[in-house]
Design a protein around this motif. Structure first.
Motif, PDB file in Angstrom:
ATOM      1  N   LEU A 113       0.826  -1.205   0.000  1.00 29.21           N
ATOM      2  CA  LEU A 113       0.000   0.000   0.000  1.00 29.21           C
ATOM      3  C   LEU A 113       0.861   1.255   0.000  1.00 29.21           C
ATOM      4  N   VAL A 116       0.152   5.356   0.671  1.00 32.61           N
ATOM      5  CA  VAL A 116      -0.807   6.366   1.121  1.00 32.61           C
ATOM      6  C   VAL A 116      -0.048   7.675   1.349  1.00 32.61           C
ATOM      7  N   TYR A 169     -10.217   0.921   5.447  1.00 32.31           N
ATOM      8  CA  TYR A 169     -10.975   2.126   5.128  1.00 32.31           C
ATOM      9  C   TYR A 169     -11.662   2.696   6.365  1.00 32.31           C
ATOM     10  N   GLU A 224      -5.124   6.293  -1.941  1.00 32.23           N
ATOM     11  CA  GLU A 224      -4.473   4.999  -1.764  1.00 32.23           C
ATOM     12  C   GLU A 224      -4.158   4.396  -3.127  1.00 32.23           C
TER      13      GLU A 224
END
Length: 270
Positions: free
Chosen positions: A140, A142, A161, A215
């Motif tokens: 991921l 972010v 989330y 994201e």
């Protein structure tokens, strides 16, 4: 395991940037050049190149070098009302963080997240487990500006989330692609499968309610334990405004003449 994961990811991202910014048939630099540019060993570089060759993004030509492969055919999977329903896959899902670091976004990830290559992002590699068994590896990215307080605990507790919502970020929509691939040595070790085992590669870009990318993630799911199931509505219906014509994956062009196929998709753990 954490440092090698990040190093492989950086090599992979660099090669993907070359692929995405060069036309099909363009050569990539020689191994010795790339090793010097990226400050990595030849085995690390070759592992990344092998992965991209196996997934069809690069092609090797004996005695000539390695080249950008022809573009893949893409079929968009959308429902008649422009929305997908994604029921949760079965089993008890948990996460284990393999690495959590703040790093520069780089050109490729920065372009997807619409931030400067120098902008800080939170990079997370985590292992996803179902009923305690390894099922997937997620990488991921972010932006730190989106969720500056994102912690390891956030990534190992509950729905990601929901954790973003705790930071005031509310997701709205995402674009996700799915394609077949195989596992490399490190991925096989983490997932408990043989090297070059079949897998599914997911790539997703998620936006919040203001349209801001929050994201970018790519994930590798075990091909022996995970499948995608689509429920199709084949009855004639009026096409939605802006709906694309064409064919649904698995249904050859011409087999249906009644209009767009409406579908709902779910992940299914075997």
């Amino acid at each position: 395991m954490a440092e090698p994961i990040l190093k492989r990811e950086r090599v992979r991202d660099y090669l993907l940037e070359l692929i995405e910014t060069h036309p099909p048939g363009a050569p990539i630099p020689a191994e010795r050049v790339l090793c010097r540019q990226l400050s990595v060993s030849r085995p690390t570089l070759r592992s990344a190149v092998d992965e991209l060759v196996n997934t069809g993004l690069l092609v090797r030509q004996h005695g000539r070098g390695t080249f950008v492969a022809p573009a893949k055919i893409t079929q968009e999977l959308v429902s008649g009302d422009r929305a997908m329903t994604v029921p949760q896959a079965g089993g008890a899902w948990t996460s284990r963080v393999l690495e959590h670091a703040r790093v520069p976004a780089g050109a490729r990830v920065g372009r997807r997240l619409r931030v400067s290559p120098a902008a800080e992002i939170t990079y997370i590699a985590r292992l996803r487990l179902v009923d305690g068994a390894p099922m997937a590896i997620e990488y991921l990215h972010v932006p730190v500006a989106v969720a500056p307080g994102l912690t390891v605990e956030d990534m190992e507790s509950g729905n990601f989330y929901d954790r973003l919502a705790d930071h005031g970020v509310h997701v709205s929509d995402a674009v996700q692609s799915i394609e077949p691939t195989v596992t490399n040595d490190a991925e096989s070790e983490l997932l408990g499968v043989p090297v070059f085992a079949p897998a599914l590669l997911f790539e997703r870009l998620t936006n919040d309610t203001t349209g801001r990318p929050v994201e970018y993630v790519h994930s590798l799911y075990r091909g022996d334990r995970y499948r995608i199931v689509s429920r199709l509505s084949l009855a004639p219906s009026a096409p939605s405004p802006g709906a694309r014509t064409g064919h649904h994956p698995g249904i050859p062009p011409g087999d249906l003449s009644s209009g767009p196929v409406r579908s709902a998709t779910t992940g299914d753990v075997q």
